[in-house]
Design an enzyme around this catalytic site. Structure first.
Site, PDB file in Angstrom:
ATOM      1  N   LYS A  50      -0.042  11.020  -8.000  1.00  0.00           N
ATOM      2  CA  LYS A  50       0.953  10.161  -7.522  1.00  0.00           C
ATOM      3  C   LYS A  50       1.154   9.094  -8.833  1.00  0.00           C
ATOM      4  O   LYS A  50       0.263   9.182  -9.729  1.00  0.00           O
ATOM      5  CB  LYS A  50       0.679   9.294  -6.382  1.00  0.00           C
ATOM      6  CG  LYS A  50       0.810  10.340  -5.091  1.00  0.00           C
ATOM      7  CD  LYS A  50       0.287   9.650  -4.009  1.00  0.00           C
ATOM      8  CE  LYS A  50       0.435  10.686  -2.590  1.00  0.00           C
ATOM      9  NZ  LYS A  50      -0.150  10.104  -1.360  1.00  0.00           N
ATOM     10  N   TYR A  62       9.124  13.606   1.651  1.00  0.00           N
ATOM     11  CA  TYR A  62       8.404  13.037   2.895  1.00  0.00           C
ATOM     12  C   TYR A  62       9.148  12.922   3.999  1.00  0.00           C
ATOM     13  O   TYR A  62       8.935  11.903   5.056  1.00  0.00           O
ATOM     14  CB  TYR A  62       7.644  11.528   2.269  1.00  0.00           C
ATOM     15  CG  TYR A  62       6.422  11.683   1.624  1.00  0.00           C
ATOM     16  CD1 TYR A  62       5.210  12.434   2.154  1.00  0.00           C
ATOM     17  CD2 TYR A  62       6.252  10.788   0.287  1.00  0.00           C
ATOM     18  CE1 TYR A  62       3.899  12.477   1.303  1.00  0.00           C
ATOM     19  CE2 TYR A  62       5.208  10.963  -0.468  1.00  0.00           C
ATOM     20  CZ  TYR A  62       3.944  11.694   0.164  1.00  0.00           C
ATOM     21  OH  TYR A  62       2.878  11.882  -0.529  1.00  0.00           O
ATOM     22  N   THR A 117      -6.753  11.290   4.054  1.00  0.00           N
ATOM     23  CA  THR A 117      -5.798  10.429   3.574  1.00  0.00           C
ATOM     24  C   THR A 117      -6.135   8.921   3.291  1.00  0.00           C
ATOM     25  O   THR A 117      -5.747   8.491   2.089  1.00  0.00           O
ATOM     26  CB  THR A 117      -4.760  10.403   4.745  1.00  0.00           C
ATOM     27  OG1 THR A 117      -4.477  11.761   5.108  1.00  0.00           O
ATOM     28  CG2 THR A 117      -3.415   9.700   4.311  1.00  0.00           C
ATOM     29  N   ASN A 149      -3.129   6.388  -2.901  1.00  0.00           N
ATOM     30  CA  ASN A 149      -4.571   7.138  -2.964  1.00  0.00           C
ATOM     31  C   ASN A 149      -4.346   8.404  -3.917  1.00  0.00           C
ATOM     32  O   ASN A 149      -4.759   9.337  -3.654  1.00  0.00           O
ATOM     33  CB  ASN A 149      -4.616   7.863  -1.398  1.00  0.00           C
ATOM     34  CG  ASN A 149      -3.265   8.397  -0.647  1.00  0.00           C
ATOM     35  OD1 ASN A 149      -2.243   8.419  -1.612  1.00  0.00           O
ATOM     36  ND2 ASN A 149      -3.468   8.934   0.471  1.00  0.00           N
ATOM     37  N   HIS A 192      -1.436  13.717  -3.969  1.00  0.00           N
ATOM     38  CA  HIS A 192      -0.728  14.625  -2.670  1.00  0.00           C
ATOM     39  C   HIS A 192      -1.039  15.970  -2.842  1.00  0.00           C
ATOM     40  O   HIS A 192      -1.056  16.602  -3.780  1.00  0.00           O
ATOM     41  CB  HIS A 192       0.781  14.454  -2.702  1.00  0.00           C
ATOM     42  CG  HIS A 192       1.653  15.465  -1.746  1.00  0.00           C
ATOM     43  ND1 HIS A 192       1.564  15.345  -0.515  1.00  0.00           N
ATOM     44  CD2 HIS A 192       1.905  16.683  -2.081  1.00  0.00           C
ATOM     45  CE1 HIS A 192       2.149  16.366   0.221  1.00  0.00           C
ATOM     46  NE2 HIS A 192       2.570  17.392  -0.929  1.00  0.00           N
ATOM     47  N   GLU A 211       7.735  22.450  -0.276  1.00  0.00           N
ATOM     48  CA  GLU A 211       7.412  21.812  -1.390  1.00  0.00           C
ATOM     49  C   GLU A 211       7.643  22.459  -2.748  1.00  0.00           C
ATOM     50  O   GLU A 211       8.257  21.768  -3.981  1.00  0.00           O
ATOM     51  CB  GLU A 211       6.213  21.073  -1.248  1.00  0.00           C
ATOM     52  CG  GLU A 211       6.046  20.086   0.072  1.00  0.00           C
ATOM     53  CD  GLU A 211       4.844  19.371   0.262  1.00  0.00           C
ATOM     54  OE1 GLU A 211       3.662  19.694  -0.228  1.00  0.00           O
ATOM     55  OE2 GLU A 211       4.589  18.736   1.427  1.00  0.00           O
TER      56      GLU A 211
HETATM   57  P1  GTP Z   1      -0.093  13.572   1.275  1.00  0.00           P
HETATM   58  O1  GTP Z   1      -0.953  14.381   0.532  1.00  0.00           O
HETATM   59  O2  GTP Z   1       0.550  12.518   0.291  1.00  0.00           O
HETATM   60  O3  GTP Z   1       0.962  14.073   2.185  1.00  0.00           O
HETATM   61  O4  GTP Z   1      -1.217  12.762   2.092  1.00  0.00           O
HETATM   62  P2  GTP Z   1      -1.837  13.245   3.592  1.00  0.00           P
HETATM   63  O5  GTP Z   1      -1.279  14.565   4.029  1.00  0.00           O
HETATM   64  O6  GTP Z   1      -3.227  13.238   3.318  1.00  0.00           O
HETATM   65  O7  GTP Z   1      -1.158  11.929   4.616  1.00  0.00           O
HETATM   66  P3  GTP Z   1       0.174  12.031   5.227  1.00  0.00           P
HETATM   67  O8  GTP Z   1       1.075  13.087   4.934  1.00  0.00           O
HETATM   68  O9  GTP Z   1       0.103  11.390   6.679  1.00  0.00           O
HETATM   69  O10 GTP Z   1       0.670  10.562   4.645  1.00  0.00           O
HETATM   70  C1  GTP Z   1       1.462  10.763   3.145  1.00  0.00           C
HETATM   71  C2  GTP Z   1       1.121   9.439   2.406  1.00  0.00           C
HETATM   72  O11 GTP Z   1       1.572   8.382   3.124  1.00  0.00           O
HETATM   73  C3  GTP Z   1      -0.384   9.411   2.212  1.00  0.00           C
HETATM   74  O12 GTP Z   1      -1.025  10.157   1.333  1.00  0.00           O
HETATM   75  C4  GTP Z   1      -0.361   7.874   1.787  1.00  0.00           C
HETATM   76  O13 GTP Z   1       0.068   7.777   0.819  1.00  0.00           O
HETATM   77  C5  GTP Z   1       0.906   7.243   2.852  1.00  0.00           C
HETATM   78  N1  GTP Z   1       0.292   6.708   4.084  1.00  0.00           N
HETATM   79  C6  GTP Z   1      -0.340   7.446   5.187  1.00  0.00           C
HETATM   80  N2  GTP Z   1      -0.796   6.561   6.026  1.00  0.00           N
HETATM   81  C7  GTP Z   1      -0.544   5.490   5.647  1.00  0.00           C
HETATM   82  C8  GTP Z   1      -0.773   4.104   6.107  1.00  0.00           C
HETATM   83  O14 GTP Z   1      -1.034   3.738   7.179  1.00  0.00           O
HETATM   84  N3  GTP Z   1      -0.215   2.938   5.360  1.00  0.00           N
HETATM   85  C9  GTP Z   1       0.135   2.933   4.212  1.00  0.00           C
HETATM   86  N4  GTP Z   1       0.369   1.990   3.409  1.00  0.00           N
HETATM   87  N5  GTP Z   1       0.482   4.318   3.548  1.00  0.00           N
HETATM   88  C10 GTP Z   1       0.141   5.392   4.277  1.00  0.00           C
HETATM   89 MG    MG Z   2       0.859  14.787   4.041  1.00  0.00          MG
END
Ligand code: GTP
Ligand code: MG
Length: 156
Positions: free
Chosen positions: A9, A49, A91, A112, A115, A126
């Protein structure tokens, strides 16, 4: 063999973590099958997303992803989707184990650094979105040192 979509990212690129992150996947033994540095538009980030469109953090997430260049990658290997998620960590970096990318390199869930596809189905979708040209076609000459090929021919 199985493939996954991994994206560093904008914070990971800005913080100079590209080499560190690629190195972790390389050292594990996975094969790099696609790589590009690009900045995406809002509609593209929203598409990537789209499953999270109803979440309260969605607009902030899209702003974050379009805020600078990202490194988009295809990685290949046995079980790479699930293992890739383990390498990345939970996450929320506050809950990520030390030794994982997020556990070692990030603090806040909204920054974070990386992805990774969450299932084989998501990975296919994707990779199609980010690499319409498809993966680069090459085979690592290290396979015999990473896989027991005699056993592998019964699994695949
Ligand atoms: P990705 O690999 O990025 O898809 O992350 P993930 O699969 O571990 O988590 P998810 O798909 O649920 O969420 C996608 C992204 O949204 C996360 O990696 C974070 O960057 C962001 N995100 C998720 N939950 C939160 C939250 O509670 N607050 C904020 N600010 N960002 C969030
Ligand atoms: Mg995800």
């Amino acid at each position: 063999m199985e493939q996954t979509f991994i994206m560093i990212k904008p914070d990971g690129v800005q913080r100079g973590l590209v080499g560190e992150i690629i190195s972790r996947f390389e050292k594990k033994g996975f094969t790099l099958k696609g790589l590009k540095l690009l900045t995406v538009e809002q509609s593209f980030a929203e598409k990537h997303y789209e499953d999270l469109a109803t979440k309260p953090f969605f607009s902030g997430l899209v702003e974050y992803i379009i805020s600078g260049p990202v490194v988009a990658m295809i990685w290949e290997g046995k079980g790479v989707v699930a293992t890739g998620r383990k390498i990345i960590g939970a996450t929320n970096p506050a809950a990520s184990e030390p030794g994982t990318i997020r556990g070692d390199l990030a603090i806040h869930v909204g920054r974070n650094v990386i992805h990774g596809s969450d299932s084989v189905e998501s990975a296919t979708k994707e990779i199609g979105l980010w690499f319409p040209e498809g993966p680069t076609n090459w085979q690592s000459s290290l396979h015999q040192w990473i896989y027991d090929l005699w056993l592998l021919c019964f699994v695949y």
